[in-house]
Each structure stands twice: as C-alpha cells, then as structure tokens.
Design a protein around this motif. Structure first.
Motif, PDB file in Angstrom:
ATOM      1  N   SER A   4      -9.328 -59.880  23.936  1.00 16.42           N
ATOM      2  CA  SER A   4      -9.679 -58.147  24.433  1.00 16.42           C
ATOM      3  C   SER A   4     -10.875 -58.423  24.304  1.00 16.42           C
ATOM      4  O   SER A   4     -11.412 -57.943  23.075  1.00 16.42           O
ATOM      5  N   PHE A  47     -12.342 -56.140  25.116  1.00  9.96           N
ATOM      6  CA  PHE A  47     -12.466 -54.245  24.957  1.00  9.96           C
ATOM      7  C   PHE A  47     -12.583 -53.752  23.048  1.00  9.96           C
ATOM      8  O   PHE A  47     -12.700 -52.622  22.059  1.00  9.96           O
ATOM      9  N   ARG A  58     -14.806 -55.582  20.840  1.00  8.74           N
ATOM     10  CA  ARG A  58     -16.255 -54.665  20.021  1.00  8.74           C
ATOM     11  C   ARG A  58     -15.775 -53.321  19.655  1.00  8.74           C
ATOM     12  O   ARG A  58     -17.333 -53.410  18.465  1.00  8.74           O
ATOM     13  N   LYS A  69       4.915 -53.728  25.258  1.00  8.66           N
ATOM     14  CA  LYS A  69       4.334 -52.774  25.200  1.00  8.66           C
ATOM     15  C   LYS A  69       4.385 -51.862  23.543  1.00  8.66           C
ATOM     16  O   LYS A  69       6.138 -51.434  23.771  1.00  8.66           O
ATOM     17  N   HIS A  88      -3.683 -44.590  30.535  1.00 11.37           N
ATOM     18  CA  HIS A  88      -3.743 -45.917  31.108  1.00 11.37           C
ATOM     19  C   HIS A  88      -3.233 -47.667  30.058  1.00 11.37           C
ATOM     20  O   HIS A  88      -2.685 -48.023  30.847  1.00 11.37           O
ATOM     21  N   GLN A  89      -2.098 -46.752  28.712  1.00  7.65           N
ATOM     22  CA  GLN A  89      -1.183 -48.227  28.280  1.00  7.65           C
ATOM     23  C   GLN A  89      -2.014 -48.843  28.196  1.00  7.65           C
ATOM     24  O   GLN A  89      -1.031 -50.224  27.738  1.00  7.65           O
ATOM     25  N   SER A  90      -3.237 -49.216  28.216  1.00  5.33           N
ATOM     26  CA  SER A  90      -3.996 -50.192  27.682  1.00  5.33           C
ATOM     27  C   SER A  90      -4.850 -50.397  25.763  1.00  5.33           C
ATOM     28  O   SER A  90      -4.404 -49.174  25.448  1.00  5.33           O
ATOM     29  N   VAL A  91      -4.968 -51.557  25.408  1.00  7.20           N
ATOM     30  CA  VAL A  91      -5.743 -51.666  24.179  1.00  7.20           C
ATOM     31  C   VAL A  91      -6.823 -51.826  24.992  1.00  7.20           C
ATOM     32  O   VAL A  91      -7.661 -52.614  25.298  1.00  7.20           O
ATOM     33  N   GLU A  97     -10.089 -45.571  25.388  1.00  5.57           N
ATOM     34  CA  GLU A  97     -11.511 -46.762  25.375  1.00  5.57           C
ATOM     35  C   GLU A  97     -12.178 -47.063  25.177  1.00  5.57           C
ATOM     36  O   GLU A  97     -12.679 -46.223  24.593  1.00  5.57           O
ATOM     37  N   SER A  98     -11.954 -47.791  24.993  1.00  5.59           N
ATOM     38  CA  SER A  98     -13.676 -48.856  24.138  1.00  5.59           C
ATOM     39  C   SER A  98     -14.524 -48.101  23.872  1.00  5.59           C
ATOM     40  O   SER A  98     -15.169 -48.357  22.726  1.00  5.59           O
TER      41      SER A  98
HETATM   42  N1  LIG Z   1     -11.377 -49.847  30.724  1.00  3.80           N
HETATM   43  C1  LIG Z   1     -10.848 -49.928  29.288  1.00  3.80           C
HETATM   44  C2  LIG Z   1     -10.115 -51.573  29.440  1.00  3.80           C
HETATM   45  C3  LIG Z   1      -8.969 -52.025  28.727  1.00  3.80           C
HETATM   46  C4  LIG Z   1      -8.443 -53.193  29.087  1.00  3.80           C
HETATM   47  O1  LIG Z   1      -8.277 -53.962  29.940  1.00  3.80           O
HETATM   48  N2  LIG Z   1      -7.362 -53.773  28.190  1.00  3.80           N
HETATM   49  C5  LIG Z   1      -6.498 -54.973  28.532  1.00  3.80           C
HETATM   50  C6  LIG Z   1      -6.757 -56.106  27.734  1.00  3.80           C
HETATM   51  S1  LIG Z   1      -8.150 -56.631  27.552  1.00  3.80           S
HETATM   52  C7  LIG Z   1      -5.770 -54.245  28.373  1.00  3.80           C
HETATM   53  O2  LIG Z   1      -4.597 -53.250  27.512  1.00  3.80           O
HETATM   54  N3  LIG Z   1      -4.031 -54.355  29.156  1.00  3.80           N
HETATM   55  C8  LIG Z   1      -2.605 -53.530  29.610  1.00  3.80           C
HETATM   56  C9  LIG Z   1      -2.568 -53.095  31.017  1.00  3.80           C
HETATM   57  O3  LIG Z   1      -3.484 -53.028  31.637  1.00  3.80           O
HETATM   58  O4  LIG Z   1      -1.403 -52.752  30.845  1.00  3.80           O
HETATM   59  C10 LIG Z   1     -11.619 -49.979  27.917  1.00  3.80           C
HETATM   60  O5  LIG Z   1     -13.057 -50.528  27.270  1.00  3.80           O
HETATM   61  O6  LIG Z   1     -10.706 -50.282  26.248  1.00  3.80           O
END
Ligand SMILES: N[C@@H](CCC(=O)N[C@@H](CS)C(=O)NCC(=O)O)C(=O)O
Length: 303
Positions: free
Chosen positions: A85, A87, A90, A112, A123-126, A138-139
């Motif tokens: 990733s 994000f 960085r 997850k 957002h459930q994101s990394v 948020e990175s």
């Molecule tokens: N804007 C977010 C983007 C983070 C993002 O898109 N992460 C992706 C991995 S590259 C993710 O975890 N996706 C899982 C999902 O959206 O379910 C940031 O800068 O942290």
C-alpha cells in the motif's frame, strides 16, 4: 507478521559528541525513567542533535522494556498495514526517518482484523497507527501526527515556515488526487487496455506537473523537501513500488527520464535513502504476483 526496525543513529558530529552520547546511553540503562523525565522536559523545538541521539537511544530501550516513549510521544506504536500500500509505505518511511521503533502488523484485507475494524470503523482501511492504543487514521494525517508528536526527534517532514508548509500540503493533496486516482485506474478499475492507457496518460500528465513542482519546491536540491526527504517526497515515494510494476505491464517507464529527468533522479535518490530501504518495494514481479490477491479483495468488497 511483526517487524521492529531499529535504525542506526548516524548523527554524531564529533568525537566529544560520541563520548557524550555514550555516557547518556549508559545513563539510559542505569536510570531510564529518570532520563525519560529529563527528555520530556526539553522544549520540542529546541532539541539538539545530541538530544536527538539520546532520545532515539531512549526510544529503543523504552520500546523493549515497555517504558514510556519520551518526548510527548508516550505509548507504544503499532502500525496496521499491507506491504504494497502506497499509503502504508509513506508512514513507514517517516517512522524510519525518525528512527521510531514500532510494531508492524500485516493485515489481510480479505479478512480484516477486529483491531482494524474497531480502529478505523469509518473507512476500514490501512494504514492505522495505534499510539498507546489510540488509533490515528488516514496516511497524510498520520504522517503529520508523527511529525508533530516527535517534532524534536530526527528530521522534520513538514517545513517550519507556514507558507512552505501550505505549499507542501497542496502538492501532497495533488499527488493523492491525480496520481492516486490514475494508480487506481491503471491497476484496479480498468476493464480494458484502452481504459488502462487512458489512466496511464493521466498519470504521465500528473507526473509532468510534478516535475515542475519538484524544480520549484526543491530549489535545485535533491528532494521536494530540499536537502532532506519531506512531506511531498514520502507521499509520492509511497507509489514507487507500484510504478515499477506498472512499468512492466505497459512496457515503458511512467517516470520516464526523457520526459521527467528531475523526477527520474529524484526516484533514484528516494529509493536509495535508508528510510526507504526494505519498505519501498523494489521487486516488480513480487508486486505483480500480489495483484490478483488485491483484485480478489476488491471484487469481494463490491459484492
Ligand atoms: N486515503 C487513505 C487511503 C487508504 C487506502 O485506500 N487503503 C487501502 C489499501 S491501499 C485499503 O485499506 N483498502 C481496504 C478497503 O478500502 O476496504 C489513506 O491515505 O490512508
């Protein structure tokens, strides 16, 4: 997967500083809590090189002993991420730049963890950075948080001058808007080669604009941040691993030395920096092998 990178401290400027640092390091081992109090009492922006080195020694020791992390940054650091990733990368580069010890936890986005879902329910994101158990999401926010909390430790990523800081934030936002959306188009959302080619054109146009930004922001120095890696460098640098993989798919270089010579030299310098080594992927085939896993995750999310 757990990984605690402990970077070397190469900031000694003289032998007396080395001896000073050695004595301080000894003090760390004898009375670490006392030293934590001394370091916490230092004003954030007055930190000298030797306090930096002392601080990093203490951070290493504190991390292993479960002691408070000094300098306003008390509490262990844990980063939830995925190795490819941009994000996440960085954030890891900035943690390395500041020699901050952290635990890295590789997430499976297809399944997850409860920790990820609970820490980033929106957002459930990394990436998610857990600092003393408290999540930061948020990175770009995480990078700025690290820079503020450990302002006196290692180099600053954001410029001290408010105008220059605003300019750096502008270009960082541009990178995620234009390069980020083209990256998604080139790898994940394109359904035909024509759609991929259209996304490649958008990426190339954004990189040409960034060539001009690099000339302006760096003032002829090696990085967007000047002599040292800064905010725009880490934000754009996070994408370099995927650029290498995309180069293989499209059969030409996205950062083409003929079109964007400054960026091409910048890429070499960024990849060669200690903070980027082992974090910015350099094996394009390994990235491409991982692509189907990412596409499967995305497909399962769409259902
Ligand atoms: N804007 C977010 C983007 C983070 C993002 O898109 N992460 C992706 C991995 S590259 C993710 O975890 N996706 C899982 C999902 O959206 O379910 C940031 O800068 O942290």
């Amino acid at each position: 997967m757990s990984n605690v990178p402990i970077k070397g401290v190469d900031v000694y400027q003289s032998s007396s500083q080395f001896i000073y640092q050695f004595l301080i390091s000894l003090a760390v081992y004898i009375n670490p809590r006392g030293l934590a109090r001394i370091i916490r009492s230092q004003p954030e922006h007055s930190a000298t090189t030797s306090i930096n080195a002392t601080h990093v020694s203490y951070l290493r020791f504190a991390h292993h002993q479960g002691l408070p992390m000094a300098g306003g940054g008390e509490g262990e650091l844990k980063l939830l991420g995925v190795w490819t990733s941009p994000f996440v990368i960085r954030v890891r580069v900035v943690l390395n730049l500041k020699s901050l010890p952290y635990e890295y936890v590789e997430e499976n986005l297809g399944s997850k963890s409860a920790l990820l879902l609970g820490s980033n329910p929106v957002h459930q994101s990394v990436p998610v950075l857990l600092h003393g158990g408290r999540p930061v999401n948020e990175s770009q926010v995480i990078v700025q948080y690290i820079d503020e909390v450990w302002a006196g430790v290692g180099p600053s990523v954001l410029p001290a001058d408010p105008y220059e800081r605003a300019v750096a934030r502008f270009w960082a936002a541009y990178v995620d808007d234009k390069v980020g959306s083209a990256w998604t188009g080139m790898l994940f959302s394109c359904k035909t080669e024509e759609e991929r080619a259209e996304a490649v054109s958008r990426a190339v146009a954004a990189l040409e604009t960034l060539e001009g930004a690099l000339a302006e922001c760096s003032g002829g120095k090696p990085f967007f941040g000047g002599d040292a890696i800064g905010f725009v460098d880490v934000v754009l640098g996070g994408y370099l691993g995927w650029f290498g993989a995309i180069d293989k798919i499209i059969g030409r270089r996205l950062i083409d030395p003929a079109r964007t010579p400054l960026l091409a030299r910048w890429e070499e310098r960024f990849r060669a920096a200690d903070a980027a080594k082992g974090v910015v992927p350099d094996d394009a085939d390994k990235m491409l092998d991982f692509l189907p896993t990412l596409l499967a995750w995305i497909a399962s999310k769409a259902k």
